[in-house]
Design an enzyme around this catalytic site. Structure first.
Site, PDB file in Angstrom:
ATOM      1  N   HIS A  67     -17.665  36.549  27.714  1.00 19.27           N
ATOM      2  CA  HIS A  67     -18.845  35.684  27.256  1.00 19.27           C
ATOM      3  C   HIS A  67     -20.126  36.487  27.779  1.00 19.27           C
ATOM      4  O   HIS A  67     -20.336  36.507  28.988  1.00 19.27           O
ATOM      5  CB  HIS A  67     -18.646  34.143  27.305  1.00 19.27           C
ATOM      6  CG  HIS A  67     -17.683  33.435  26.676  1.00 19.27           C
ATOM      7  ND1 HIS A  67     -17.075  32.404  27.027  1.00 19.27           N
ATOM      8  CD2 HIS A  67     -17.146  34.001  25.405  1.00 19.27           C
ATOM      9  CE1 HIS A  67     -16.253  32.032  26.117  1.00 19.27           C
ATOM     10  NE2 HIS A  67     -16.238  32.959  24.918  1.00 19.27           N
ATOM     11  N   GLU A  70     -22.533  34.842  30.446  1.00 21.28           N
ATOM     12  CA  GLU A  70     -22.046  34.106  31.709  1.00 21.28           C
ATOM     13  C   GLU A  70     -22.278  35.243  32.885  1.00 21.28           C
ATOM     14  O   GLU A  70     -21.249  35.620  33.407  1.00 21.28           O
ATOM     15  CB  GLU A  70     -20.524  33.644  31.510  1.00 21.28           C
ATOM     16  CG  GLU A  70     -20.636  32.674  30.420  1.00 21.28           C
ATOM     17  CD  GLU A  70     -19.314  32.213  29.939  1.00 21.28           C
ATOM     18  OE1 GLU A  70     -18.396  32.614  30.465  1.00 21.28           O
ATOM     19  OE2 GLU A  70     -19.046  31.539  28.988  1.00 21.28           O
ATOM     20  N   HIS A 202     -15.154  32.931  33.916  1.00 22.15           N
ATOM     21  CA  HIS A 202     -16.225  32.380  33.026  1.00 22.15           C
ATOM     22  C   HIS A 202     -17.258  31.356  33.973  1.00 22.15           C
ATOM     23  O   HIS A 202     -17.033  31.297  35.043  1.00 22.15           O
ATOM     24  CB  HIS A 202     -15.697  31.433  31.803  1.00 22.15           C
ATOM     25  CG  HIS A 202     -14.852  32.156  30.960  1.00 22.15           C
ATOM     26  ND1 HIS A 202     -15.245  32.203  29.565  1.00 22.15           N
ATOM     27  CD2 HIS A 202     -13.619  32.964  30.776  1.00 22.15           C
ATOM     28  CE1 HIS A 202     -14.325  32.916  28.964  1.00 22.15           C
ATOM     29  NE2 HIS A 202     -13.364  33.200  29.544  1.00 22.15           N
ATOM     30  N   GLU A 276     -13.934  28.387  35.851  1.00 23.01           N
ATOM     31  CA  GLU A 276     -15.280  28.373  35.248  1.00 23.01           C
ATOM     32  C   GLU A 276     -16.428  28.188  36.624  1.00 23.01           C
ATOM     33  O   GLU A 276     -15.931  27.339  37.246  1.00 23.01           O
ATOM     34  CB  GLU A 276     -15.669  26.946  34.550  1.00 23.01           C
ATOM     35  CG  GLU A 276     -14.950  27.002  33.239  1.00 23.01           C
ATOM     36  CD  GLU A 276     -15.755  27.822  31.990  1.00 23.01           C
ATOM     37  OE1 GLU A 276     -16.712  28.167  32.243  1.00 23.01           O
ATOM     38  OE2 GLU A 276     -14.834  27.827  31.128  1.00 23.01           O
TER      39      GLU A 276
END
Ligand code: 0X9
Ligand code: ZN
Length: 314
Positions: A67, A70, A202, A276
């Site tokens: 992504h 990020e 992420h 994350e």
């Protein structure tokens, strides 16, 4: 490598990789897994003793920045490359890991998106997530909805090209997805997948996630024993214990299909995780880079160490 005080651009990331492989040629080798839609190299570093040889050592794959926005995730990958090289022959834990594993690290999995996000950067950035291939209505496919395990089956992805979670016209339709999946398939040697562990990094949310995302079920029918399934989750919880993230099955966050973690686990039988990282935005102040990447030191080393053990109970 320098302790990052600002986010690395794509060009700076490549320069850093070149410097690492020049400084540590015995244990670090650059590889190009393939090209993005716009023709950029998708570059990685392999780290191991006798790095030029394919030894009979368990392998681990780390990817980041699938992504685009990020930004901490590229820094995390560069941090890992940094400690594994700088501390080789200085810290016994790292020496042992580098001697007994083959570690593949791809810091920018979506270079076109990353470059777009960082171009004409403002404090808010462009907030770009997807790749940059045009589709019939707009631009970009969410690469983390484009993988070929239960693609589009179950929710959390969109068929609308303008959506942030557009799954693409077909599974593995995107060059970047193909490159990552082909790389994983290329690690099957003599019918045995050499990669034992996969982590997709992420941001944000401070989570350690494991498959599946497409379903609340957590078994691959007929594939592994209950002990092995439990081991998969135990490793995730152990990492969370170390970095203070919240451990959970990905679907407990929300249902998604076509993600990296589901494919690496469901299709390739590689123990797979998603991190994350820290933050309440995709662009935290660069002043947190050092703290938030070193926070994962033990979790990443622990995960790499486990590469020899997933297929038995712990
Ligand atoms: O939705 C995603 O792709 C990830 N979150 S993010 O905010 N970085 O976009 C989470 C993916 C977790 N994995 C699965 N749900 N399978
Ligand atoms: Zn993400």
């Amino acid at each position: 490598p320098r302790a990052a005080t600002s986010y690395h651009t794509y060009a700076e990331t490549l320069a850093e990789i070149d410097q690492v492989v020049a400084n540590y040629p015995q244990i670090a080798r650059k590889f190009v897994a393939g090209k993005s839609y716009q023709g950029r190299d998708i570059v990685g570093v392999k780290i191991s003793d006798n790095v030029a040889a394919d030894e009979a050592e368990p392998e681990v794959l780390y990817i980041a920045n699938i992504h685009a926005r990020e930004r901490l995730t590229n820094e995390q990958a560069l941090y890992l490359i940094g400690i594994l090289t700088k501390e080789y022959n200085a810290t016994s834990r790292i020496t042992n890991i580098v001697n007994s594993r083959e570690i593949w690290i791809i810091p920018i999995s979506n270079p076109d998106g990353q470059v777009y996000d960082m171009t004409s950067d403002t404090s808010a950035g462009r907030m770009w997530r997807k790749n940059r291939r045009p589709n019939s209505t707009s631009t970009g496919t969410d690469l983390n909805r484009n993988f070929a395990y239960r693609w589009g089956c179950c929710g959390g992805s969109s068929g609308n090209g303008a959506s942030e979670t557009y799954r693409g016209p077909s599974a593995e339709s995107e060059p970047e997805t193909k490159v990552l999946a082909n790389f994983a398939r290329s690690r099957v040697v003599g019918g045995v997948q050499q990669l034992k562990i996969f982590l997709d990094i992420h941001s944000y949310g401070e989570l350690v996630l494991w498959p599946f995302g497409y379903t609340y079920a957590n078994t691959v029918p007929g594939a592994l024993s209950a002990d092995e399934e439990a081991t998969h989750r135990t490793i995730g919880r152990q990492m969370a214990n170390s970095n203070g993230y919240t451990p959970q099955q990905a679907s407990d966050l929300y249902i998604t299909d076509g993600t990296t973690d589901d494919w690496f686990w469901g299709n390739q039988r590689i123990f797979s995780y998603t991190f994350e990282m820290y933050g309440s935005s995709f662009y935290p102040s660069p002043s947190v880079i050092e703290r938030e990447t070193s926070r994962n030191r033990d979790a990443l080393l622990t995960l790499t160490e486990y590469a020899d053990c997933p297929y038995r109970a712990i």
